[in-house]
Design an enzyme around this catalytic site. Structure first.
Site, mmCIF file in Angstrom:
data_model
loop_
_atom_site.group_PDB
_atom_site.id
_atom_site.type_symbol
_atom_site.label_atom_id
_atom_site.label_comp_id
_atom_site.label_asym_id
_atom_site.label_seq_id
_atom_site.Cartn_x
_atom_site.Cartn_y
_atom_site.Cartn_z
ATOM 1 N N ASP A 196 0.832 -1.206 0.000
ATOM 2 C CA ASP A 196 0.000 0.000 0.000
ATOM 3 C C ASP A 196 0.870 1.262 0.000
ATOM 4 O OD1 ASP A 196 -2.412 1.390 0.068
ATOM 5 O OD2 ASP A 196 -3.243 0.147 1.669
ATOM 6 N N TRP A 230 -2.992 3.366 -5.658
ATOM 7 C CA TRP A 230 -4.250 4.035 -6.067
ATOM 8 C C TRP A 230 -4.119 4.897 -7.323
ATOM 9 C CZ3 TRP A 230 -2.472 6.576 -1.184
ATOM 10 C CH2 TRP A 230 -2.500 5.702 -0.102
ATOM 11 N N ASP A 251 -10.173 3.427 -3.490
ATOM 12 C CA ASP A 251 -10.856 2.198 -3.078
ATOM 13 C C ASP A 251 -12.258 2.039 -3.666
ATOM 14 O OD1 ASP A 251 -8.618 1.878 -1.595
ATOM 15 O OD2 ASP A 251 -9.653 1.631 0.316
HETATM 16 C C1 GAL Z 1 -6.208 1.011 1.337
HETATM 17 C C2 GAL Z 1 -6.270 0.003 0.213
HETATM 18 C C3 GAL Z 1 -7.343 -0.998 0.569
HETATM 19 C C4 GAL Z 1 -6.985 -1.680 1.874
HETATM 20 C C5 GAL Z 1 -6.773 -0.634 2.955
HETATM 21 C C6 GAL Z 1 -6.243 -1.265 4.227
HETATM 22 O O1 GAL Z 1 -5.249 1.959 1.059
HETATM 23 O O2 GAL Z 1 -6.553 0.648 -0.986
HETATM 24 O O3 GAL Z 1 -7.496 -1.936 -0.469
HETATM 25 O O4 GAL Z 1 -5.831 -2.441 1.682
HETATM 26 O O5 GAL Z 1 -5.866 0.360 2.553
HETATM 27 O O6 GAL Z 1 -5.983 -0.333 5.221
#
Ligand code: GAL
Length: 426
Positions: A196, A230, A251
């Site tokens: 991430d 992202w 997301d």
């Molecule tokens: C976001 C990610 C999600 C999930 C989340 C967990 O940044 O896009 O898919 O992994 O963090 O905290």
């Protein structure tokens, strides 16, 4: 504004009278920025990101380095399950074991699903040597034991980390611990890592993800490398030299509006995808309850046409027969997993209707006729739009029905927020 503006006006008039809608040849939008669809903002973002990537990337056509252990992985889009969409931080080893069991007993494994991926919240701290520490309340047996269990089922295990200082749930990130963490994952028998981009202020994703790639290569175990930043700095332009897949957007949510804004805005990214390197419009929400049957069918169809990773995000232990059927439809999965590895693209976008095409390895084409509108419409696919000559054999992939031969065009009634997915072959 559309190239086929006149036709579009005529069609919109027809539509407002509740009569059939038809998409003529050559009616592609001139540019994302001029789209009439609600995802205009997102398309603008993608366009800017694309321009940025084109200007600043010098590595767009290269591959992962030849000796990179992840190079042979993900020859088709990865399929599996991930804990985040349904369980968020509520993960523990019992859930992961039961999910692995359910993946086998439900027929998901037989349908091609393979990875069981733990998302955020499995880690709590680092020890005095800097090693990542697993939350022992939630995972008392540790990740190695879990990996062994998942492997004993003929499945693979994935974990999550962050290229920045903290994960999005404020657990320790891998920044400055890339090699140490990659070695830990390799020692545990991990097969997939999602990385991430939270707590990354001042960091350059190209630099940090390349560091992680090199760490994985040094660790020596083939591990699918999923970049999750992202869409920041157009990862599609450098992702291919770095990882096996990269998120293109923020997301997803279990809502038609969000899912469709993401899915329908992927057009133009198809040139960056191929075996071993995929655009990732985020994980599936099918079965989580926030969309209708037709909306989930649109979700699944769009992801298949996009050659997107199919990572189920629901509770596999308590799926309804309807959800199971949707996630395991072999003809739809075959579109996603087609060996040619070409991501589909939009050939028509008029008011509420969109037509997307994915060329398949056997010379046929998968075509999705989508209705984004609020009432049922008839959509006509003119074969000239696809540059193919009649007659064409048409098969409905969701319903598993041969519809016979069609000449010149094919017309289907499409429910609101729904889709008809056909395969066209000579
Ligand atoms: C976001 C990610 C999600 C999930 C989340 C967990 O940044 O896009 O898919 O992994 O963090 O905290």
């Amino acid at each position: 504004m559309f190239k086929c503006f006149q036709e579009a006006v005529a069609l919109l008039a027809l539509k407002s009278n509740g009569i059939a809608t038809m998409c003529p040849p050559s009616c592609e939008p001139v540019s994302w920025g001029e789209s009439m669809t609600p995802d205009v903002e997102y398309r603008r973002f993608l366009l800017r990101a694309l321009l940025f990537g084109t200007l600043f990337s010098t590595v767009a056509t290269a591959q992962l380095p030849p000796n990179h252990p992840s190079r042979q992985l993900a020859q088709t889009p990865p399929m599996g399950w991930n804990s985040w969409n349904k369980f968020a931080c509520k993960v523990n080893e019992q859930l992961i074991r039961e999910t692995a069991d359910a993946m086998v007993s439900s027929g998901m494994k037989a349908a091609g699903y393979q990875y069981v991926n733990i998302d955020d919240c499995w880690q709590v701290s680092r020890d005095s040597q800097g090693n990542i520490v697993v939350d022992s309340r939630k995972f008392p047996s540790g990740i190695k034991a879990l990996a062994d269990y998942v492997h004993s089922k003929g499945l693979k295990l994935g974990v999550y980390t962050d290229a920045g200082r903290l994960t999005c749930q404020k657990r320790p990130g891998s920044y400055n611990h890339e090699l140490q963490d990659a070695k830990t994952y390799a020692a545990w028998g991990v097969d997939y890592v999602k990385v991430d981009w939270c707590a990354s202020k001042g960091l350059d994703p190209k630099v940090q993800y390349a560091k992680f790639r090199d760490a994985l290569a040094k660790a020596g175990r083939p591990i699918v490398f999923s970049i999750c930043n992202w869409g920041v700095d157009a990862p599609w332009t450098w992702g291919r030299t770095t990882g096996n897949l990269w998120r293109t957007t923020g997301d997803i949510e279990d809502k038609y509006d969000r899912m469709s804004v993401i899915g329908f805005s992927q057009n133009g990214l198809e040139k960056y995808a191929g075996p071993g390197h995929w655009n990732d419009p985020d994980m599936l929400e099918v079965g989580n309850g926030g969309m209708s049957h037709d909306e989930y069918q649109t979700h699944m169809t769009l992801w298949a046409l996009l050659a997107a990773p199919l990572l189920a995000g629901n509770d596999l232990r308590s799926m309804t027969p309807e959800t199971k059927e949707m996630l395991t439809n072999p003809e739809v999965i075959a579109v996603d997993q087609d060996g040619k590895g070409v991501q589909g693209h939009r050939v028509c976008d008029e008011g509420p209707l969109e037509i997307w095409v994915k060329p398949l390895g056997d010379g046929s084409q998968a075509v999705g006729l989508f209705n984004r509108g609020e009432s049922a419409i008839k959509i006509t696919l003119d074969f000239k739009m696809l540059g193919i000559s009649s007659p064409i054999r048409v098969r409905d992939l969701w319903r598993h029905v041969d519809l016979g031969e069609a000449r010149d065009s094919y017309t289907a009634s499409v429910a609101t927020h729904g889709v008809v997915l056909v395969k066209l072959s000579k």
